[in-house]
Each structure stands twice: as structure tokens, then as C-alpha cells.
Design a protein around this motif. Sequence first.
Motif, PDB file in Angstrom:
ATOM      1  N   LEU A   1       0.834  -1.188   0.000  1.00 12.23           N
ATOM      2  CA  LEU A   1       0.000   0.000   0.000  1.00 12.23           C
ATOM      3  C   LEU A   1       0.870   1.238   0.000  1.00 12.23           C
ATOM      4  O   LEU A   1       1.939   1.267   0.573  1.00 12.23           O
ATOM      5  CB  LEU A   1      -0.899   0.020   1.231  1.00 12.23           C
ATOM      6  N   SER A   2       0.363   2.242  -0.631  1.00 10.65           N
ATOM      7  CA  SER A   2       1.080   3.503  -0.597  1.00 10.65           C
ATOM      8  C   SER A   2       0.950   4.094   0.789  1.00 10.65           C
ATOM      9  O   SER A   2       0.031   3.775   1.524  1.00 10.65           O
ATOM     10  CB  SER A   2       0.467   4.453  -1.619  1.00 10.65           C
TER      11      SER A   2
ATOM     12  N   ALA B   1      -2.439   5.676   1.367  1.00  9.71           N
ATOM     13  CA  ALA B   1      -3.502   4.697   1.517  1.00  9.71           C
ATOM     14  C   ALA B   1      -3.402   4.011   2.865  1.00  9.71           C
ATOM     15  O   ALA B   1      -4.403   3.745   3.515  1.00  9.71           O
ATOM     16  CB  ALA B   1      -3.425   3.675   0.398  1.00  9.71           C
TER      17      ALA B   1
ATOM     18  N   THR C   1      -6.280   3.571   6.155  1.00 12.23           N
ATOM     19  CA  THR C   1      -6.888   2.283   6.439  1.00 12.23           C
ATOM     20  C   THR C   1      -7.502   2.284   7.822  1.00 12.23           C
ATOM     21  O   THR C   1      -7.289   3.166   8.629  1.00 12.23           O
ATOM     22  CB  THR C   1      -5.859   1.149   6.332  1.00 12.23           C
TER      23      THR C   1
ATOM     24  N   LYS D   1      -8.122  -3.552  -3.902  1.00 11.25           N
ATOM     25  CA  LYS D   1      -7.011  -2.724  -3.428  1.00 11.25           C
ATOM     26  C   LYS D   1      -6.101  -2.299  -4.569  1.00 11.25           C
ATOM     27  O   LYS D   1      -4.974  -1.873  -4.318  1.00 11.25           O
ATOM     28  CB  LYS D   1      -6.224  -3.506  -2.383  1.00 11.25           C
TER      29      LYS D   1
ATOM     30  N   ARG E   1      -4.245   0.864  -4.501  1.00 10.72           N
ATOM     31  CA  ARG E   1      -3.183   1.059  -3.510  1.00 10.72           C
ATOM     32  C   ARG E   1      -1.912   0.291  -3.862  1.00 10.72           C
ATOM     33  O   ARG E   1      -0.963   0.261  -3.090  1.00 10.72           O
ATOM     34  CB  ARG E   1      -3.674   0.597  -2.140  1.00 10.72           C
TER      35      ARG E   1
ATOM     36  N   LYS F   1       1.496  -0.482  -5.103  1.00 11.24           N
ATOM     37  CA  LYS F   1       2.686   0.332  -5.342  1.00 11.24           C
ATOM     38  C   LYS F   1       3.488  -0.303  -6.460  1.00 11.24           C
ATOM     39  O   LYS F   1       3.878  -1.457  -6.375  1.00 11.24           O
ATOM     40  CB  LYS F   1       3.534   0.413  -4.071  1.00 11.24           C
TER      41      LYS F   1
END
Lengths: 294, 191
Positions: free
Chosen positions: A169-170, A173, A177, B62, B65, B67
Motif C-alpha cells: 500500500l502507498s 492509503a 486504512t 485494493k 493502492r 505500489k
Amino acid sequence: MSDHNLDLITELINGHLSPDERRVALSRVAADPELQSEYETQLAVSSLLSEAPPPTMTAAERSELRTTLRQQLNLEDASTPVVVGPSRWQRWWAPVTGLAAAAAVIIGVVMILPDGGSDDSLQFAAAEVETTIQTSINDGADTGGSDGSADGADEELTTTTAAASEEFLSPTAAEDTIDGSADVAGEQPPEALPNIPDVDLNQLGLAYAEGPGDFEDELNKSARGVEPVETSEVWSCLLVDTGDPASEPSFTIEASGTIDGVAVVVVAVTPPMEDPYLIALDADTCEELASTRP
Amino acid sequence: MTARSAEDRALIRRYLEGDVEAFDELMRAHEDRVFGICLRMMKDRDQALDATQDVFLTVFRKADRYKEQAAFSTWLYRVSINTCYDHLRRRQRKRTEAIPEHLDPSDPHSGDALNAVELRPDIEKALAGISPEFRAAVVLVDLEGMSLDGAADTLDVPVGTVKSRLFRARKQLAQELGNFAPGFEHPREEP
């Protein structure tokens, strides 16, 4: 077997040794009968496995998989209006607690009984329901991961899908969460519904926030052998047409069962930009019986 | 970056822009391998399909999100393995329910399950006898042909841990299968 020799054998079988390195390694192996024996055993098992043909899905399985995914991801054209109707629970619930804060964290499964509840009346059949118990709720939860030990057994497995995907995940982001367990803890528990005195909403909510396993266990406590109801038609209750696919929620059927003759399906709803919540639908009429919608 | 990896990234971007065809292309590219991993981890076709569905739901939900510095396939296979861990853990909790009989590879009536797994019954049984973590290493490296580095990325463990798990898994498998002493020609499966 020393770590060095273990490394040597796996590099020989699976590594990328140069020709020179390989020759040296093989000569070392050949000079040690125990090492040679282990190498041959490992090579034999590896070869045996690598010869196995790759499994494939049947056409029917492939079609079912893609159809289900399209439905759950809302990739189909949707023209039927959503039938998530008026909520009896919400009508009762709203004036009771002024729930802005509590409702935001109460994530439980609630069932309204048509004729007043007894303990036996609340029956979920969740065990066989497909459990994509939605990942959003776990996004921020650190549930642990593989520790690198090679001694793991089933009981010790703690890695979750959410934890795995979190790695990718960045930062933005990840900050967005939800840490369900943290949110729920310390919040004021909801009051039990007046006609289902035995339902512990907070317990279910906590279990849901803890993740699929806990939620499933909690539901199973009430399963009592009730057969799941047919859920295939429920999808027609869940179609949403907002004109903007990006703003439409996704749905996962989490549980189903019959309560006093009413076929009830519990669905997790994940709006694009909001916290997920649960709704309970009458599978025959699409009426929303209960909801944990914030 | 491989061509596949670049294509995956482009498809993810298209999917996020609402291109449903990108979904189909990603599925076509990866569904069999994800299913293969799940089937060999779960050893049951229905459960493998359930796990496969969960994997793709997680990944597509997801996708925004993801990367891009990591290969999409690495992320996908990591989610796959961990989804299988989750399913196995749940299955273990339900072990008292009616699961085991039809999964016993030695059961002559379990033909569907065996065909599903497409491994020799004795190998399948031996695989089922090792821990999920060991099994994951063997599935990725020996059955799926992944490199040690790739398996380490997928499992999110050091390469040394993959080597150790692989070595110990093969050792256990050899013991389960028997007769892997030097010079022994293990019978090959008839096509």
C-alpha cells in the motif's frame, strides 16, 4: 546438515551458479558421501515435483469465477435500482442512542425477528458461506506475519491477506486504512435490540473487527445446524445504479440462515470511500431487516 | 522490468480507469497460476476456487493502492499464499466437521479431488503432511518453478529462509515417499 551445506545443495538445485561455481560445488558434494546422498535425495524430490503438470480450471469454473468477481466488484452494467429498503432496525435505532460516535464503530450482525425473539430464534448459518470477509476492515490491522521460522504449523500461522497486501500500500492509503479493533475498543457498546434481548451486538461487532476467523466463530456459535438459504437471487437485491460506478459499493454475502421462517442473508457492504458495514436482508423480498450502517 | 510486469501495470491503470476489459485481461494472465497455487496449497478444488476468488477480490479492491515498485505478480502471489494460509487456518478450526474423508488421496473414491490436484496421489498425500509454510516453499519453487529470490519476495521472508524451508520440506517429502536413497529410480507416473 550444516547451514552451509544446506545452502550449497539448494543453490545447486535451484540457484543460479556460474559454471565454475557449479563445478566446485559438485566436487565438494562428491567428496562427502553424506552430502552426496542428501543432494541426490533433494534433487530427486525436486525433479519429481517439477514434472507435475500445472493444474488448470475447467471452463465452467473459470466462468463462475469471473462472473462472481464481476458481480462482487460491480463490473457489470447495473440498471436495477438498489432495493436496500427501509430499515426497521434503523428506525428503532436512531432515536435511542444518538449514535454518531457509537454507530461509527459498531460493526455487528443484527437480526430482527418478526415475532419477537427467543434465544433459539437467532440462528445464523455462516459456516459454509463464502468468506471474503471483507478485507477492508482488516486493512490497518497488524495481525502478524511469518516469522521466518521453518517450524510453523497450522496453528501458528498468523499471516493474513490483509497483512500481505499492506506491504504494497502507498503511505497515503495506509494512513487511510481502518484499524477496526482499535476503533471498537473503548467505545460505548450498543444496547441490545428490545426484541432480541440475547443478542450481544458489541460482541459481534468486536468479533467482526477482529477479522474473519473471530467473526466466523462468533456466528458459528449461533449456527446450530441451520441450513444456509439460497443466496443466488440476493444479488438482484444489491444492484446499485448511481450513474457513477466509482461511487457504488461492493457487496459480499457473509452469512445466511432462516429465522422464524424468514430467509435472511447478511451482506457486507463496502462503499468506496466509507467504512464497511453489514446489512441483513430478507432474501425473498429484499427488505433490509437490519444494518450496522454508520 | 519484464514485458509481463509492464503489461500488468498498464492493465491495472486501465482497470482503475474503469476499463472492464483490463479486468478480463488480468484474469486471463493470472487466474490459472493463482488457482494452481491455491489448489496445491488447499488440496481441494472447491476450496481452491474459493481462495482464488478471495485473492482476486482482495487484489482488485485494493488495486488503487498497489505500489508499482513491486511486480504485480509478486503482490498477487503473496496475497495468494496468505489467502491460502487464512483458508487453511479456518479449515483447521472446522476440522471436526465433515472434511477429511474425501480428501484422503489414498481413498480410491476420491477421484475428483485427485484429478483436481493433478499430482500423483502419493505425492499429494506427502505434500499434505508438511506444514503450510514448508508446502508454500515447495509449491512456489518446485511446482510453480519460481526462483528462490522470487519465492522469498512472495513469501516475504529472506532467501535463506526459503532455502531452509525448501530443504526441510523436501527432506520430509522424501521420507514420506520413501526410497529416495541414492541410486533408487523412483517410478514415474504414467501419462
